[in-house]
Motif scaffolding. Structure first.
Motif, mmCIF file in Angstrom:
data_model
loop_
_atom_site.group_PDB
_atom_site.id
_atom_site.type_symbol
_atom_site.label_atom_id
_atom_site.label_comp_id
_atom_site.label_asym_id
_atom_site.label_seq_id
_atom_site.Cartn_x
_atom_site.Cartn_y
_atom_site.Cartn_z
ATOM 1 N N GLY A 93 35.096 -59.082 51.886
ATOM 2 C CA GLY A 93 36.094 -59.172 50.833
ATOM 3 C C GLY A 93 37.334 -58.329 51.019
ATOM 4 N N VAL A 94 37.335 -57.388 51.967
ATOM 5 C CA VAL A 94 38.492 -56.510 52.161
ATOM 6 C C VAL A 94 39.049 -56.730 53.565
ATOM 7 N N ASN A 105 24.442 -42.418 55.661
ATOM 8 C CA ASN A 105 25.853 -42.273 55.313
ATOM 9 C C ASN A 105 26.535 -43.636 55.251
ATOM 10 N N LEU A 106 27.489 -43.761 54.351
ATOM 11 C CA LEU A 106 28.352 -44.938 54.324
ATOM 12 C C LEU A 106 29.477 -44.730 55.328
ATOM 13 N N VAL A 107 29.670 -45.692 56.229
ATOM 14 C CA VAL A 107 30.722 -45.613 57.239
ATOM 15 C C VAL A 107 31.689 -46.770 57.022
ATOM 16 N N LEU A 108 32.972 -46.458 56.889
ATOM 17 C CA LEU A 108 34.019 -47.457 56.727
ATOM 18 C C LEU A 108 35.027 -47.272 57.853
ATOM 19 N N ALA A 109 35.510 -48.373 58.440
ATOM 20 C CA ALA A 109 36.424 -48.273 59.571
ATOM 21 C C ALA A 109 37.425 -49.416 59.562
ATOM 22 N N THR A 128 44.534 -46.177 55.786
ATOM 23 C CA THR A 128 44.009 -45.196 54.843
ATOM 24 C C THR A 128 43.924 -45.772 53.431
ATOM 25 N N GLY A 129 44.925 -46.552 53.031
ATOM 26 C CA GLY A 129 44.879 -47.187 51.711
ATOM 27 C C GLY A 129 43.708 -48.143 51.578
ATOM 28 N N LEU A 130 43.467 -48.947 52.615
ATOM 29 C CA LEU A 130 42.349 -49.895 52.586
ATOM 30 C C LEU A 130 41.006 -49.172 52.555
ATOM 31 N N LEU A 131 40.885 -48.085 53.305
ATOM 32 C CA LEU A 131 39.622 -47.350 53.333
ATOM 33 C C LEU A 131 39.299 -46.740 51.973
#
Length: 207
Positions: A93-94, A105-109, A128-131
């Motif tokens: 969705g993003v 841990n939650l990892v976002l990239a 950075t805004g999307l993360l």
């Protein structure tokens, strides 16, 4: 007095300036307090969240990977399938963001291609805004949808329109549960010892 025979100390052109150096320059301009570690990764802070940049060099272009990892708070449901469904919602969705669970841990990239003569500052700002938005989305989806699946009244964000409902997981689709609307559930961050992230606006949790 400087030596008149010495060469002027001009910075190298962008195509000869390594991407890591350009990333450091961009983060300094953005006042995000960058630091370079022994592995060559750059750490920085934005809205009280610590993020990182890894540069992967190629022959024709480089890849800039902006990522963060957060210890999952005890308030988040501990069922792994629920947490992974939340990651699936983010990934589907993003735009650009990938999500996963590693060692609790939650990892976002976000990975972006950077040309040799390109300045990375605009893409760092986008990443950075999307993360930060994805961080909020994951947390609120996991908590609110877990509550809805248990037959409880999920917490909706302040100011949500009357009649807003929590939609199904994107991996399940609207046929997965009856009455699944397209509303956005309540917000919050996942770090136990960091403040909640708060980006400008929030992504939708539908496809």
């Amino acid at each position: 007095m400087s030596d008149p025979t010495s060469l002027p100390n001009f910075p190298p052109p962008p195509q000869e300036h390594p991407l890591t150096g350009r990333v450091l320059d961009a983060l300094q301009d953005l006042q995000m307090s960058p630091n370079l570690d022994k592995a060559g990764d750059v750490s920085f802070e934005v809205q009280n969240q610590k993020l990182f940049v890894k540069v992967i060099e190629g022959e024709q272009f480089d890849i800039m990977r902006v990522f963060g990892q957060w210890q999952i708070a005890s308030s988040v449901p501990d069922e792994m399938l629920t947490r992974l469904n939340g990651c699936n919602d983010v990934t589907l969705g993003v735009n650009l963001v990938k999500a996963g669970i590693a060692s609790g841990n939650l990892v976002l990239a976000v990975e972006q291609i950077i040309a040799r003569a390109e300045q990375p500052k605009p893409k760092i700002q986008i990443a950075t805004g999307l993360l930060l938005q994805a961080l909020q989305l994951w947390h609120r989806n996991v908590v609110a949808k877990s509550q809805a699946e248990q037959g409880l009244e999920p917490e909706l964000p302040e100011g949500a329109p009357e009649g807003t409902e929590v939609g199904p997981w994107l991996s399940v689709g609207p046929q997965g549960r009856s009455g699944g609307g397209q509303g956005a559930p309540g917000g919050g961050g996942v770090g136990e010892d960091t403040p909640d992230a708060s980006g400008e606006g929030s992504p939708r949790d539908d496809a």
